[in-house]
Design a protein around this motif. Structure first.
Motif, PDB file in Angstrom:
ATOM      1  N   ILE A  27       0.955  -1.351  -0.046  1.00 37.98           N
ATOM      2  CA  ILE A  27       0.216   0.064   0.065  1.00 37.98           C
ATOM      3  C   ILE A  27       0.766   1.494   0.008  1.00 37.98           C
ATOM      4  CG2 ILE A  27      -1.541   1.416   1.308  1.00 37.98           C
ATOM      5  CD1 ILE A  27      -3.046  -1.289   2.203  1.00 37.98           C
ATOM      6  N   ARG A  28       2.001   1.374   0.899  1.00 38.96           N
ATOM      7  CA  ARG A  28       2.972   2.303   0.766  1.00 38.96           C
ATOM      8  C   ARG A  28       3.491   2.587  -0.447  1.00 38.96           C
ATOM      9  NH1 ARG A  28       2.773   6.579   3.091  1.00 38.96           N
ATOM     10  NH2 ARG A  28       4.921   6.721   3.280  1.00 38.96           N
ATOM     11  N   LEU A  29       3.688   1.519  -0.974  1.00 39.58           N
ATOM     12  CA  LEU A  29       4.545   1.844  -2.433  1.00 39.58           C
ATOM     13  C   LEU A  29       3.596   2.348  -3.417  1.00 39.58           C
ATOM     14  CD1 LEU A  29       6.913  -1.483  -2.492  1.00 39.58           C
ATOM     15  CD2 LEU A  29       7.658   0.927  -2.290  1.00 39.58           C
ATOM     16  N   LYS A  30       2.530   1.958  -3.433  1.00 37.63           N
ATOM     17  CA  LYS A  30       1.593   2.281  -4.297  1.00 37.63           C
ATOM     18  C   LYS A  30       1.037   3.873  -3.924  1.00 37.63           C
ATOM     19  CE  LYS A  30      -1.495   0.052  -6.626  1.00 37.63           C
ATOM     20  NZ  LYS A  30      -1.206   0.241  -8.170  1.00 37.63           N
ATOM     21  N   ALA A  31       0.998   4.238  -2.775  1.00 40.52           N
ATOM     22  CA  ALA A  31       0.596   5.351  -2.360  1.00 40.52           C
ATOM     23  C   ALA A  31       1.648   6.454  -2.639  1.00 40.52           C
ATOM     24  CB  ALA A  31       0.288   5.609  -0.762  1.00 40.52           C
ATOM     25  N   ASP A  33       2.785   7.125  -5.395  1.00 38.94           N
ATOM     26  CA  ASP A  33       2.573   7.349  -6.830  1.00 38.94           C
ATOM     27  C   ASP A  33       1.287   8.398  -6.688  1.00 38.94           C
ATOM     28  OD1 ASP A  33       4.322   5.838  -7.749  1.00 38.94           O
ATOM     29  OD2 ASP A  33       2.871   4.341  -8.035  1.00 38.94           O
ATOM     30  N   ARG A  34       0.642   8.659  -5.488  1.00 42.60           N
ATOM     31  CA  ARG A  34      -0.596   9.571  -5.606  1.00 42.60           C
ATOM     32  C   ARG A  34      -0.295  10.736  -4.941  1.00 42.60           C
ATOM     33  NH1 ARG A  34      -3.453   4.578  -4.101  1.00 42.60           N
ATOM     34  NH2 ARG A  34      -3.553   3.490  -6.009  1.00 42.60           N
ATOM     35  N   PRO A  35      -0.891  11.825  -4.715  1.00 42.36           N
ATOM     36  CA  PRO A  35      -0.353  13.033  -3.859  1.00 42.36           C
ATOM     37  C   PRO A  35      -0.984  12.804  -2.644  1.00 42.36           C
ATOM     38  CG  PRO A  35      -1.893  13.537  -5.895  1.00 42.36           C
ATOM     39  CD  PRO A  35      -1.698  12.358  -5.836  1.00 42.36           C
ATOM     40  N   THR A  85      12.404   7.811   7.611  1.00 38.74           N
ATOM     41  CA  THR A  85      12.345   7.483   6.247  1.00 38.74           C
ATOM     42  C   THR A  85      11.308   7.901   5.434  1.00 38.74           C
ATOM     43  OG1 THR A  85      11.045   5.481   6.554  1.00 38.74           O
ATOM     44  CG2 THR A  85      13.536   5.090   6.559  1.00 38.74           C
ATOM     45  N   THR A  86      10.541   8.807   6.061  1.00 37.86           N
ATOM     46  CA  THR A  86       9.458   9.647   5.470  1.00 37.86           C
ATOM     47  C   THR A  86       9.622  11.197   4.958  1.00 37.86           C
ATOM     48  OG1 THR A  86       7.914   8.416   6.585  1.00 37.86           O
ATOM     49  CG2 THR A  86       6.953  10.099   5.632  1.00 37.86           C
ATOM     50  N   THR A  87       9.641  11.464   3.599  1.00 42.26           N
ATOM     51  CA  THR A  87      10.125  12.664   3.310  1.00 42.26           C
ATOM     52  C   THR A  87       9.030  13.105   2.079  1.00 42.26           C
ATOM     53  OG1 THR A  87      11.549  11.949   1.665  1.00 42.26           O
ATOM     54  CG2 THR A  87      12.484  12.501   3.841  1.00 42.26           C
ATOM     55  N   PHE A  88       8.841  14.398   2.082  1.00 44.35           N
ATOM     56  CA  PHE A  88       7.865  14.777   1.044  1.00 44.35           C
ATOM     57  C   PHE A  88       8.389  15.608   0.061  1.00 44.35           C
ATOM     58  CE2 PHE A  88       4.635  14.748   4.698  1.00 44.35           C
ATOM     59  CZ  PHE A  88       4.003  13.563   4.185  1.00 44.35           C
ATOM     60  N   HIS A  89       7.738  15.630  -1.126  1.00 40.75           N
ATOM     61  CA  HIS A  89       8.443  16.559  -2.088  1.00 40.75           C
ATOM     62  C   HIS A  89       7.218  17.114  -3.006  1.00 40.75           C
ATOM     63  CE1 HIS A  89       7.934  12.814  -4.729  1.00 40.75           C
ATOM     64  NE2 HIS A  89       7.713  13.486  -5.727  1.00 40.75           N
ATOM     65  N   GLY A  93       2.689  21.435  -7.884  1.00 45.02           N
ATOM     66  CA  GLY A  93       1.503  22.008  -6.965  1.00 45.02           C
ATOM     67  C   GLY A  93       1.196  21.053  -6.003  1.00 45.02           C
ATOM     68  N   LEU A  94       1.532  19.675  -6.091  1.00 48.05           N
ATOM     69  CA  LEU A  94       0.997  18.776  -5.173  1.00 48.05           C
ATOM     70  C   LEU A  94       1.957  17.910  -4.483  1.00 48.05           C
ATOM     71  CD1 LEU A  94      -1.359  16.746  -7.673  1.00 48.05           C
ATOM     72  CD2 LEU A  94      -2.142  18.502  -5.938  1.00 48.05           C
ATOM     73  N   ILE A  95       1.624  17.639  -3.322  1.00 45.39           N
ATOM     74  CA  ILE A  95       2.625  17.046  -2.245  1.00 45.39           C
ATOM     75  C   ILE A  95       2.654  15.680  -2.311  1.00 45.39           C
ATOM     76  CG2 ILE A  95       3.494  16.839   0.051  1.00 45.39           C
ATOM     77  CD1 ILE A  95       3.376  19.938  -0.927  1.00 45.39           C
ATOM     78  N   TYR A  96       3.688  15.069  -2.831  1.00 51.57           N
ATOM     79  CA  TYR A  96       3.866  13.422  -2.401  1.00 51.57           C
ATOM     80  C   TYR A  96       5.042  13.098  -1.519  1.00 51.57           C
ATOM     81  CZ  TYR A  96       1.646  13.822  -7.208  1.00 51.57           C
ATOM     82  OH  TYR A  96       0.945  13.844  -8.370  1.00 51.57           O
ATOM     83  N   ALA A  97       4.665  11.634  -1.149  1.00 54.89           N
ATOM     84  CA  ALA A  97       5.825  11.118  -0.435  1.00 54.89           C
ATOM     85  C   ALA A  97       6.670  10.632  -1.418  1.00 54.89           C
ATOM     86  CB  ALA A  97       4.929   9.979   0.576  1.00 54.89           C
ATOM     87  N   LYS A  98       7.899  10.799  -0.716  1.00 48.88           N
ATOM     88  CA  LYS A  98       9.148  10.132  -1.553  1.00 48.88           C
ATOM     89  C   LYS A  98       9.348   9.039  -1.285  1.00 48.88           C
ATOM     90  CE  LYS A  98      12.773  13.161  -2.554  1.00 48.88           C
ATOM     91  NZ  LYS A  98      13.870  13.944  -2.509  1.00 48.88           N
ATOM     92  N   ARG A  99       9.665   7.976  -2.046  1.00 50.63           N
ATOM     93  CA  ARG A  99       9.661   6.542  -1.950  1.00 50.63           C
ATOM     94  C   ARG A  99      11.133   6.340  -1.392  1.00 50.63           C
ATOM     95  NH1 ARG A  99       7.861   2.564  -6.948  1.00 50.63           N
ATOM     96  NH2 ARG A  99       5.767   3.382  -6.228  1.00 50.63           N
TER      97      ARG A  99
END
Length: 165
Positions: A27-31, A33-35, A85-89, A93-99
């Motif tokens: 789920i986290r790996l798929k997430a 890919d989404r904002p 291990t959790t970072t955002f980018h 204009g949208l925020i994504y979790a960096k894998r």
């Protein structure tokens, strides 16, 4: 009504934990890919909090200080690798979790620690009680991680658009 063999219950709970860990990884790996949205940050601990109803069953109840110790261990010890291990980018204009490459290793390491602790704890308390304690530990871990995510997200998103997301 017959009772369940404790060995089978232990094997089942370990396999269940492994399955849950694999689901979380997937789920986290798929997430990633989404904002990320405020709702996606807040719903997991809110949904998980319904699990506290298990303590309505007397066999699951533990002393309050045990529950507090489990929560604090989750909050201060087990949440730390997830936070690190959790970072955002930001993208378009949208925020994504960096894998994170280490995220899977962190989750598998947490599962290993949980399994080893389970082996030790089951010698002293019942299986339902240890299940309750590990739930509280996991809740403390997830809650701290999500509070961290919320604070980080709030810094990245303008205040006027925070409510609409």
């Amino acid at each position: 009504m017959g009772s369940i063999n404790p060995s089978l219950l232990h094997i089942g709970s370990t396999l269940g934990a492994l399955l849950m860990a694999l689901m979380v990884i997937f789920i986290r790996l798929k997430a990633s890919d989404r904002p990320v949205t405020l709702r996606k940050i807040l719903i997991p601990p809110l949904g998980m909090s319904t699990g506290f109803i298990m303590f309505a069953v007397p066999e699951v109840r533990v002393p309050l200080w045990w529950a507090l110790a489990a929560f604090l261990a989750g909050w201060f010890v087990f949440a730390y690798p997830l936070i690190k291990t959790t970072t955002f980018h930001e993208k378009e204009g949208l925020i994504y979790a960096k894998r994170s490459k280490s995220f899977i290793l962190v989750l598998l390491g947490l599962l290993l620690v949980r399994t080893l602790l389970h082996e030790f704890i089951d010698r002293y308390i019942s299986i339902p009680q240890s299940g309750g304690l590990f739930f509280i530990l996991a809740f403390g871990m997830i809650l701290h991680w999500r509070v961290f995510m919320f604070r980080t997200y709030r810094k990245l998103v303008p205040q006027d658009t925070l409510v609409s997301r």
